[in-house]
Structures are given as C-alpha cells and as structure tokens.
Design an enzyme around this catalytic site. Sequence first.
Site, short mmCIF file in Angstrom:
data_model
loop_
_atom_site.label_atom_id
_atom_site.label_comp_id
_atom_site.label_asym_id
_atom_site.label_seq_id
_atom_site.Cartn_x
_atom_site.Cartn_y
_atom_site.Cartn_z
N ASP A 86 -2.28 6.40 -3.44
CA ASP A 86 -1.13 5.74 -2.84
C ASP A 86 -0.68 4.61 -3.75
OD1 ASP A 86 -3.15 3.92 -2.37
OD2 ASP A 86 -2.46 3.38 -0.38
N ASP A 96 -1.04 1.44 -4.05
CA ASP A 96 -1.97 0.45 -4.63
C ASP A 96 -3.32 1.06 -4.96
OD1 ASP A 96 -2.84 0.70 -1.98
OD2 ASP A 96 -3.40 -1.41 -1.82
N ASP A 106 -5.78 2.36 -3.33
CA ASP A 106 -7.01 2.15 -2.57
C ASP A 106 -7.32 3.33 -1.66
OD1 ASP A 106 -5.11 1.74 -0.59
OD2 ASP A 106 -6.02 -0.10 0.18
N SER A 156 0.81 -1.21 0.00
CA SER A 156 0.00 0.00 0.00
C SER A 156 0.85 1.27 0.00
CB SER A 156 -0.96 -0.04 1.20
OG SER A 156 -1.96 0.92 1.09
#
Length: 448
Positions: free
Chosen positions: A245, A247, A249, A104
């Site tokens: 960010d 990833d 999400d 992440s």
Amino acid sequence: MSKRAYFGTDGIRGQANKHPMTAEVALRVGLAAGKLFRSQDDRRHLVVIGKDTRLSGYMIEPALVAGFASVGMDVRLFGPLPTPAVAMMTRSMRADLGVMISASHNDFADNGIKLFGPDGYKLSDEQELKIEALMDEGLQEGLAPPRGLGRVQRVDDAQARYIEIVKATFPRNMSLAGLRIVIDCAHGAAYKVAPQALYELGAEVFPVGVAPNGTNINAECGSTHPEAMARLVREYRADIGIALDGDADRLVICDEKGVVVDGDQIMAIIALALAKAGKLKAGGVVATVMSNLGLERLMTDNGLKLERTSVGDRYVMARMREGGFNIGGEQSGHVILSDFSTTGDGLIAALQVLAVMIETGRPMSALGRQFEPAPQILENVRFSGGKPLEHKTVKEAIADGEAQLNGSGRIVVRPSGTEPLIRIMAEGDDPALVKKVVKSIVSAVKAV
C-alpha cells in the site's frame, strides 16, 4: 481513557487542508510533541521525519519541521520512505521521536501523521493525549532562544539503510535467483526501495506503481487493488506478485495463476513455517476480530492458538508485546514480525513468504491456500454524522443476526477509525445465511 480530539486509531488523519489535516495542526503537533519529548532533559533532542508521495506531504512536512525546530529539536528528513523504515530509523538513529506523514492506503486527498517513540513503537494512548493537551494550550511558552533553535538536515542514504535492514531478514543461505516477481508499490513510499531490495537479492523484478506524481498513490493499484498486480503476474508469467500500500506497511500477494492471497493466509504461511522450525513464540498468532474463522480453526488444528484484538495494528502489536508473540497482523495485510520490526512491514513479510517458497520448493499456488476460509462478507456503509451503532434498530438487527447464526459464525460491526464508515462483517458456514444477516444490518444502519 479521555476522548481524543485529534488522534484516531492510527495517528491523526483526514483530508488535506481540512481540519485536522492542516498546516496549522501540523505546526501544533510539532510544537507540542517537541515540547513533550524535549522536556525530559537538557541535551540536544532529535526527531526524524519520513513521508509517502502525496502532494500534501509538501505542506505537512515543513509545518511539522517549523514546530519541532522552534522548540529546539533537531530534525532529520528522510523524504519518501515506508512507515516501518521510519520506525526502524527512529531507533537506529537514537532519535527521541519518529514521524511518518502518510494516510496509508487512503486516496491521495487524505494525509496523516503517525508518531513513533525512541523504541520504534507507536506512541501510547497516554502519550498522544499529552500531546493533544499541549496542542491546545500555551504553545508560545517554551520556545527556544535564537541560538537554541533546532537544526534541520536531509538524510541522503535513508533508503539504502532500509534496504540493507530488509535484506538482512532474508536467510543468508538463500537467493531469489530464478524467481520472477511482480512488485506493485502503489506509487507510494516504497517505489524505490522495494524493487531494489528484491533485485539485490537476485530476483528478476517487474516493478509497477513506481511513478508517483503526487496524486496517483493507491489509485487503481497496490494492495487495495490487487487485480492490477494479478493481471501482470499472468502477463509476465511471474512466480509471485506482491502488492504494497501507499506507505508499505501492508501487503497482498498473488500466486503464479493470479489468485490473490490475503493477510490471513500470509500469516498462516509464516506462522506454520515458524512453528515447524521451532521459532514460533508464545504458541500462536495475534489477529483482529476481522480475521477469518478459518485461520482460527487452522491454528487450533495445529495445536496453536489465535488471540484476537480490536482492529488496528497498534492493538495487535500491544498484545504481541504483552504475550511474547512474534507474529500478528490483520486480514487487510498488516503483518507484524516482531523478530524484525516494531510495526507492520509489507516488504519484510513478503521476503519471509518467499523464503518458505524456496525452503519447501513449492509454488505459491500450493502455499496460498493454507485454510479454507469460512464464507465472510464485509460491507462498508458511509454515514454523515451521529452514532448509528447506538440506535435501537441497529442493535436489534445485530442481535437478530447473532441469534440466526446460533454460534456457527461471527458478526463484527464497528466504526472505522480512519474514515466516516461503519464496517459490517459476518462469517459462518452457511453463505446464504451470512449474506442475509449482513443485508439486514446494512439496511438498519442506512435507515438511521
């Protein structure tokens, strides 16, 4: 619940090539998860795998593939793709399991493994415990015979599929034509899909953070470093900046003046628009204990409710499903819109904010301050081991702080679920008192 040996609050995470983020553990995850999901019947079973742009993804991905294929699960590889896209594609491709390889917002040196069930939701604690149990026992049992090994293929159009899904969440009677948008992809999983989706919806796009090299993910860019986005918004005279960010999400936004808008304000913008349109479900929003008191007051003032959960988007999503809510999230920028997705999706959330801008005809600077935040301070204290929060002096410092706030604020002290940190948050109407309380608790934690 039993103690978890591998899984934390958001899957398995750690520094690459150090336990538990090693090729050996990844192989065990593939073997164990494959055995668990394949054991349900005798048909062919499918797992889909996506990743972000970390160098260590090239190590973790083949180890997972080897584990899954060796127990007879077919594998489809997406390559770099946002976490929410993997969740969506798990469901749309009728897979038994979805896997995202990402840490992440963390530095490139870390990596992680997140698992999604066939419904696109993160696995339950019980399912993760079953996988852990299988990881530590008889992995040589249940291996597939030579003709029963899983087949592995790459999915060439995964990014295009996700772009179409994302675009479908934006009102058909609207266009982004005429809007100048800076999009910071953090050199991460959305580096291709996010700029392309905005471009196809008509925006003039200024992409940044779209040159991943394996080690620059989240480095001085993206949602954890919104100052880079804000600077470019001012430089390009853009209408809005969007920072994702690694990833994708989570997101952070800034207005045309470069003022940053956090997840709490983003939730407020979308929730009030949904309420006005009669589309807000369950009469409110789900947030975590870290969300600002100002958001809670705003909801109350508008006849709505704010329900709080533990930190972690999986807990927000669980409460949303239990209570029938269609919006929830975290101050850090996870925004879950369950009408569209089973997990936080930064790009979809950004499109809903853009829709509000267009619908109201108001600039982002007029929308980004939905409520006056209560003074809030968050400090992170790194620790090397042990359980600092169980020490008497730390407990006393927290109790003393709560007594000083005397009901006019909140204190949240908790260990991070992904890093060796103690997170200390306090908020209240008196900023000097809040600062004093946090300083006292930080000192107590550092002293143990």
